[in-house]
Design a protein around this motif. Structure first.
Motif, mmCIF file in Angstrom:
data_model
loop_
_atom_site.group_PDB
_atom_site.id
_atom_site.type_symbol
_atom_site.label_atom_id
_atom_site.label_comp_id
_atom_site.label_asym_id
_atom_site.label_seq_id
_atom_site.Cartn_x
_atom_site.Cartn_y
_atom_site.Cartn_z
ATOM 1 N N VAL A 275 2.079 -0.104 3.869
ATOM 2 C CA VAL A 275 2.744 0.080 2.576
ATOM 3 C C VAL A 275 2.267 -0.980 1.593
ATOM 4 O O VAL A 275 1.928 -0.677 0.433
ATOM 5 C CB VAL A 275 4.276 0.019 2.745
ATOM 6 C CG1 VAL A 275 4.964 0.085 1.379
ATOM 7 C CG2 VAL A 275 4.756 1.165 3.632
ATOM 8 N N ILE A 276 2.233 -2.234 2.044
ATOM 9 C CA ILE A 276 1.748 -3.320 1.188
ATOM 10 C C ILE A 276 0.302 -3.051 0.783
ATOM 11 O O ILE A 276 -0.097 -3.283 -0.369
ATOM 12 C CB ILE A 276 1.861 -4.675 1.913
ATOM 13 C CG1 ILE A 276 3.332 -5.016 2.160
ATOM 14 C CG2 ILE A 276 1.189 -5.780 1.100
ATOM 15 C CD1 ILE A 276 3.542 -6.243 3.027
ATOM 16 N N GLY A 277 -0.489 -2.522 1.711
ATOM 17 C CA GLY A 277 -1.886 -2.225 1.422
ATOM 18 C C GLY A 277 -2.047 -1.233 0.283
ATOM 19 O O GLY A 277 -2.928 -1.394 -0.569
ATOM 20 N N PHE A 278 -1.182 -0.218 0.243
ATOM 21 C CA PHE A 278 -1.258 0.767 -0.832
ATOM 22 C C PHE A 278 -0.889 0.145 -2.177
ATOM 23 O O PHE A 278 -1.505 0.455 -3.206
ATOM 24 C CB PHE A 278 -0.350 1.958 -0.542
ATOM 25 C CG PHE A 278 -0.933 2.934 0.431
ATOM 26 C CD1 PHE A 278 -2.138 3.569 0.160
ATOM 27 C CD2 PHE A 278 -0.288 3.225 1.626
ATOM 28 C CE1 PHE A 278 -2.682 4.471 1.052
ATOM 29 C CE2 PHE A 278 -0.831 4.126 2.530
ATOM 30 C CZ PHE A 278 -2.032 4.752 2.246
ATOM 31 N N PHE A 279 0.095 -0.752 -2.183
ATOM 32 C CA PHE A 279 0.476 -1.409 -3.435
ATOM 33 C C PHE A 279 -0.624 -2.349 -3.914
ATOM 34 O O PHE A 279 -0.906 -2.421 -5.126
ATOM 35 C CB PHE A 279 1.787 -2.174 -3.256
ATOM 36 C CG PHE A 279 3.012 -1.315 -3.364
ATOM 37 C CD1 PHE A 279 3.593 -1.060 -4.596
ATOM 38 C CD2 PHE A 279 3.589 -0.747 -2.236
ATOM 39 C CE1 PHE A 279 4.710 -0.255 -4.710
ATOM 40 C CE2 PHE A 279 4.707 0.065 -2.332
ATOM 41 C CZ PHE A 279 5.270 0.314 -3.579
ATOM 42 N N VAL A 280 -1.250 -3.080 -2.993
ATOM 43 C CA VAL A 280 -2.349 -3.972 -3.368
ATOM 44 C C VAL A 280 -3.519 -3.164 -3.920
ATOM 45 O O VAL A 280 -4.095 -3.495 -4.971
ATOM 46 C CB VAL A 280 -2.800 -4.806 -2.151
ATOM 47 C CG1 VAL A 280 -4.090 -5.564 -2.469
ATOM 48 C CG2 VAL A 280 -1.708 -5.795 -1.750
ATOM 49 N N THR A 281 -3.871 -2.084 -3.214
ATOM 50 C CA THR A 281 -4.967 -1.231 -3.686
ATOM 51 C C THR A 281 -4.644 -0.630 -5.047
ATOM 52 O O THR A 281 -5.507 -0.560 -5.933
ATOM 53 C CB THR A 281 -5.232 -0.105 -2.667
ATOM 54 O OG1 THR A 281 -5.516 -0.673 -1.386
ATOM 55 C CG2 THR A 281 -6.417 0.758 -3.110
ATOM 56 N N GLY A 282 -3.382 -0.209 -5.231
ATOM 57 C CA GLY A 282 -2.969 0.356 -6.512
ATOM 58 C C GLY A 282 -3.099 -0.636 -7.646
ATOM 59 O O GLY A 282 -3.499 -0.263 -8.767
ATOM 60 N N PHE A 283 -2.790 -1.894 -7.389
ATOM 61 C CA PHE A 283 -2.922 -2.924 -8.412
ATOM 62 C C PHE A 283 -4.375 -3.062 -8.860
ATOM 63 O O PHE A 283 -4.691 -3.072 -10.048
ATOM 64 C CB PHE A 283 -2.399 -4.261 -7.888
ATOM 65 C CG PHE A 283 -2.462 -5.382 -8.893
ATOM 66 C CD1 PHE A 283 -1.382 -5.647 -9.718
ATOM 67 C CD2 PHE A 283 -3.596 -6.165 -9.021
ATOM 68 C CE1 PHE A 283 -1.434 -6.680 -10.653
ATOM 69 C CE2 PHE A 283 -3.655 -7.197 -9.946
ATOM 70 C CZ PHE A 283 -2.576 -7.450 -10.764
#
Length: 274
Positions: A169-177
């Motif tokens: 989940v954190i990975g998707f938010f980091v990638t989204g940023f």
């Protein structure tokens, strides 16, 4: 939570804009198709020769007994391919924007003119080679930051329970940023906004950024989807860049004279994935 929805609406607005401007959408597909072919060729080559590369890099394991030799090299091959997939998702936008710089600059300018009350689009005034150099330099900096986060999250993935739940989940938010940074850079660089300032603007509205970039990061995992969403993503990021800078915007560019004015919010010093 409200800003998450606002960010997602900018993503949808961008897709609607290119749907109404078919010619711009068609031109915007070309860089994504070229990048997709290059990445597909690289991943196929890695799938075919990745095991040979791992064998070459681990001569010290040649004398290991079965099944440890196969398990060790099989694990390293899987790790190599997983990292390649992660980097392909993170870097796809940067490479596509670099290849399609003239296409996306033109698309972003047309979005600005369409939604600006006075029909004006900011221009950098720089020659194309200078714009390409700045874009490549800043993209490399962002890719290096994203790669460091990718390695860190990959290592955290081995933590029991947390690695299989929270880390993805954190990975998707980091990638989204980082995806949002690359996409908004098209409009912000044209306004001569430096990378450090761009990151500050995005950090000050992290929830807005996640609402825009995280769904896009999830969608980009589906083969071919990134190609078809890229033109609309650039258009939506241009609209969002106008809000980040507090520029007056005529809603959708076709709905009369109603305008929306947003006030710029100063970058905060809070921590963020950058």
């Amino acid at each position: 939570m409200r800003e998450l929805g606002v960010g997602f609406r900018y993503l949808l607005k961008g897709q609607r804009w290119v749907a109404r401007h078919g010619k711009q959408y068609g031109f915007g597909l070309l860089p994504g198709l070229i990048t997709l072919l290059l990445y597909a060729a690289a991943l196929v080559a890695l799938a075919m020769w990745g095991e040979d590369a791992v064998t070459w890099a681990t001569p010290f394991a040649d004398d290991w007994s079965s099944p440890w030799l196969g398990l060790f090299r099989g694990f390293l091959t899987a790790v190599l391919f997983a990292l390649a997939l992660l980097l392909s998702v993170v870097t796809f936008t940067a490479v596509t924007l670099l290849i399609g710089q003239p296409f996306y600059e033109n698309l972003s300018e047309k979005v600005d003119r369409d939604v600006s009350p006075d029909g004006h689009a900011p221009e950098s005034g720089l020659p194309l080679w200078r714009e390409l150099w700045i874009s490549a330099r800043d993209s490399l900096r962002i890719v290096l930051r994203a790669a460091l986060w990718g390695v860190l999250l990959f290592a955290c993935g081995f933590i029991p329970v947390v690695g299989q739940t929270a880390v993805p989940v954190i990975g998707f938010f980091v990638t989204g940023f980082f995806l949002t940074e690359e996409l908004t850079a098209v409009a912000l660089q044209r306004r001569s906004v430096e990378l450090r300032t761009r990151l500050g603007l995005l950090r000050s509205r992290k929830t807005l950024v996640w609402g825009f970039g995280t769904p896009l990061a999830v969608a980009f995992l589906v083969p071919f989807v990134a190609v078809f969403l890229m033109p609309g993503a650039v258009a939506g990021a241009t609209l969002m860049a106008r809000e980040l800078l507090g520029e007056e915007t005529q809603e959708d560019g076709t709905e009369g004279d109603e305008t929306v004015t947003t006030l710029p919010q100063p970058p905060s010093g809070s921590s963020s994935p950058a």
